[in-house]
Motif scaffolding. Sequence first.
Motif, short mmCIF file in Angstrom:
data_model
loop_
_atom_site.label_atom_id
_atom_site.label_comp_id
_atom_site.label_asym_id
_atom_site.label_seq_id
_atom_site.Cartn_x
_atom_site.Cartn_y
_atom_site.Cartn_z
N ARG A 31 1.12 -9.76 6.03
CA ARG A 31 1.52 -9.80 4.62
C ARG A 31 1.23 -8.50 3.88
N VAL A 32 1.08 -7.40 4.62
CA VAL A 32 0.76 -6.11 4.01
C VAL A 32 1.75 -5.08 4.52
N LEU A 33 2.29 -4.28 3.56
CA LEU A 33 3.25 -3.23 3.87
C LEU A 33 2.78 -1.91 3.31
N MET A 34 3.13 -0.83 4.01
CA MET A 34 2.94 0.52 3.46
C MET A 34 4.31 1.08 3.11
N VAL A 90 0.87 -1.16 0.00
CA VAL A 90 0.00 0.00 0.00
C VAL A 90 0.91 1.22 0.00
N PHE A 91 0.82 2.03 -1.02
CA PHE A 91 1.69 3.19 -1.16
C PHE A 91 1.05 4.41 -0.53
N ASP A 92 1.90 5.23 0.07
CA ASP A 92 1.43 6.49 0.64
C ASP A 92 0.90 7.38 -0.48
N SER A 93 -0.05 8.25 -0.11
CA SER A 93 -0.68 9.10 -1.12
C SER A 93 0.33 10.04 -1.78
N ASP A 94 1.40 10.39 -1.09
CA ASP A 94 2.41 11.29 -1.65
C ASP A 94 3.54 10.55 -2.35
N GLN A 103 16.35 -8.92 3.96
CA GLN A 103 17.50 -8.33 3.27
C GLN A 103 17.07 -7.65 1.98
N ALA A 104 16.13 -8.24 1.27
CA ALA A 104 15.67 -7.64 0.02
C ALA A 104 14.97 -6.31 0.28
N LEU A 105 14.08 -6.27 1.26
CA LEU A 105 13.36 -5.03 1.55
C LEU A 105 14.31 -3.96 2.09
N ASP A 106 15.29 -4.35 2.89
CA ASP A 106 16.27 -3.37 3.37
C ASP A 106 17.04 -2.76 2.21
N ALA A 107 17.42 -3.58 1.24
CA ALA A 107 18.17 -3.07 0.10
C ALA A 107 17.31 -2.15 -0.76
N VAL A 108 16.04 -2.53 -0.97
CA VAL A 108 15.15 -1.68 -1.77
C VAL A 108 14.91 -0.35 -1.08
N GLN A 109 14.75 -0.36 0.24
CA GLN A 109 14.57 0.90 0.96
C GLN A 109 15.79 1.80 0.81
N ALA A 110 16.98 1.21 0.83
CA ALA A 110 18.20 2.02 0.74
C ALA A 110 18.34 2.65 -0.64
N VAL A 111 18.04 1.91 -1.71
CA VAL A 111 18.28 2.44 -3.06
C VAL A 111 17.17 3.38 -3.52
N THR A 112 15.99 3.27 -2.91
CA THR A 112 14.87 4.13 -3.32
C THR A 112 14.59 5.26 -2.35
N ASP A 113 15.37 5.37 -1.27
CA ASP A 113 15.15 6.42 -0.28
C ASP A 113 13.72 6.35 0.27
N SER A 114 13.32 5.15 0.65
CA SER A 114 11.96 4.92 1.15
C SER A 114 12.05 4.10 2.45
N PHE A 115 10.93 3.98 3.11
CA PHE A 115 10.83 3.11 4.27
C PHE A 115 9.47 2.44 4.26
N VAL A 116 9.41 1.26 4.86
CA VAL A 116 8.19 0.47 4.86
C VAL A 116 7.66 0.36 6.29
N ILE A 117 6.35 0.19 6.38
CA ILE A 117 5.66 0.06 7.67
C ILE A 117 4.79 -1.17 7.60
N PRO A 118 5.02 -2.19 8.42
CA PRO A 118 4.14 -3.36 8.41
C PRO A 118 2.75 -3.01 8.92
N LEU A 119 1.74 -3.32 8.13
CA LEU A 119 0.35 -3.10 8.52
C LEU A 119 -0.34 -4.40 8.93
N ALA A 120 0.11 -5.50 8.38
CA ALA A 120 -0.46 -6.82 8.64
C ALA A 120 0.64 -7.83 8.37
#
Length: 586
Positions: free
Chosen positions: A238-241, A196-200, A219-236
């Motif tokens: 199997r669901v991420l924001m 689920v992507f943030d509205s902005d 490890q995959a999500l950590d690497a994606v966050q680093a290269v895209t300058d993003s962060f993820v928030i577990p909502l469930a």
Amino acid sequence: MGKSERSSAAHKRPAEIPCTRRGYEASSKVMRLFGLRSCVLALVLGLFLASGAVRAAGFDQDPPSELAAALAKKAKRAEKAGDLSQAFAYYSQASALQPRNRGYRAQAEALQRRGAAGRMNGGGSTSVAAQPDPAEGGGPIPEMFDSITARELMGERQLASPPKLNAMPGRFDFDLTENPRVLFEKVAARYNLQLVFDSDYPATGTPVHFHITEVDYRQALDAVQAVTDSFVIPLAPRVLMVARDTPAKRNDLEQTVALTVDVPQVITPQELNEIVQVVRQTTNVDKIGWDTVDNKIVIRDRISRASLAQQVIQQLVSYHPEVMIDLELLQVSDSDVINYGLNVTNSFPLVYLGSIQNSVAASPSGVTNLLAFGGGRTLIGIAAAEVQAMFNETSSTGRSLYSARLRAGSGQAGTFHVGEKYPIITSGFIGASATNTTGSTSPSFVTPPAISWENLGLDLKATPHVHGDDQVSMVIEATYEVLNGQSDDGIPEIQTDKLSTTIRARNDEWVVIAGLMSSSHSKSSSGIWGLSGIPLIGNLFKSTSIDKESGNLLIGIRPHIMSLGPDQNVMAPLRAGNDTHPYTPL
């Protein structure tokens, strides 16, 4: 179906038995409308859902009547929304929970007939007039709020922990060149995760080349966050924001949690304050408190900071070295007293045996034999000499062993006492004396004396310091106090032995820290002056006493390391990120 039709159906209810073998044999009309397969399927579905509701109900907290009423309200909303099958399932569950409530069964039968009529009319639907609330016996069911059961209310009162991801296990390789949004979607889909992507969050962006091998989902999500300058928030599970990693987004979207850390008893308040200051400066955590009742540290902040602070504090307080100290005090005393010789009377008093003014003559105390002058013709007597022979010896040997065991933390003083408390009069007041009827004097008034309690026995105070894994230095203060059997003005004298030293010993190695040896030899003689000094013959006119005493005191100590310090343990590495992009635990 109008009002008159519902009344007629109510009178014919015994002939319309739904979805049972008896109903099948008695009502062929219903079978023709729904078909055998639909009837059996509806029965199985209703029983399955009803049994699941009964298992999940937890009758110890939610009574069946309350759950049945909640299911009836859900059925009413489903019926209003046009979902007749779902409404029929809810009413079937409510009827299974409350078999005696005919209203739930009537509602289910009405929906059954309505569905049959709709199929005969080509799938159209007919309206049914509002039915009274089966739970209340009349009045419409309120539609504004959902029903809240006791179990649901209790669940809302419980503090919920942040959700943790439960992605598909396994390690995969990635070689992608996509914009950040598509890159996130493809990586998450590989681990069966939904995003689920943030509205902005931008829908497009500069393509990023992402190449990594043999990584799990963390490890995959950590690497994606680093290269895209993003962060993820577990909502469930199997669901991420996904959101842009900015301080504003972190404050708005990241969960705030409260975490606790148990504080061991060996930690002093000063050490705890130092640990908290180090953690606060290192992790920039917002709030850290100390619950003195339960002896816990409470941390409250965003999960990226609070989780790191919790792990750092756990590592700092978990590895506190402790030492078990064994102390033994051995005391041996020997005494030998010898008395021998002749005890001759060396005084010869003269005694007047007459009477003065009719007084009765009496011999002096201690005089048993008198010799009279002139064959008894005189009134003066002289005491006869007495001789006592002494040949005795008294020997005594005493051995005392005190063994003490003390456990203390490194850098903390531990105390130990074995013995008893003895009352000692320190001061008192006696008023003026008065003469009583017998002619003797006694104090007229006596106030209660002031008493202090002295610790007799062994007092031990030890402060260990652990060095490495096999060396311990200790500051030892030991005191040994006993009564020596003598007194001064009625106040008993106390013999005190003290020891104060600093030593360093190996682990599980005995060390003698102090020792005392004492020896005394005394000889005394008494007899008739002049005669007792004659060689050989003088022994007949004197007695001799010889006293020999010896004592030995030995104190030994042995340290045993119970746990090692942080510098001797392998600590797990902690991932912290940096100030602008902290690590978010998944």
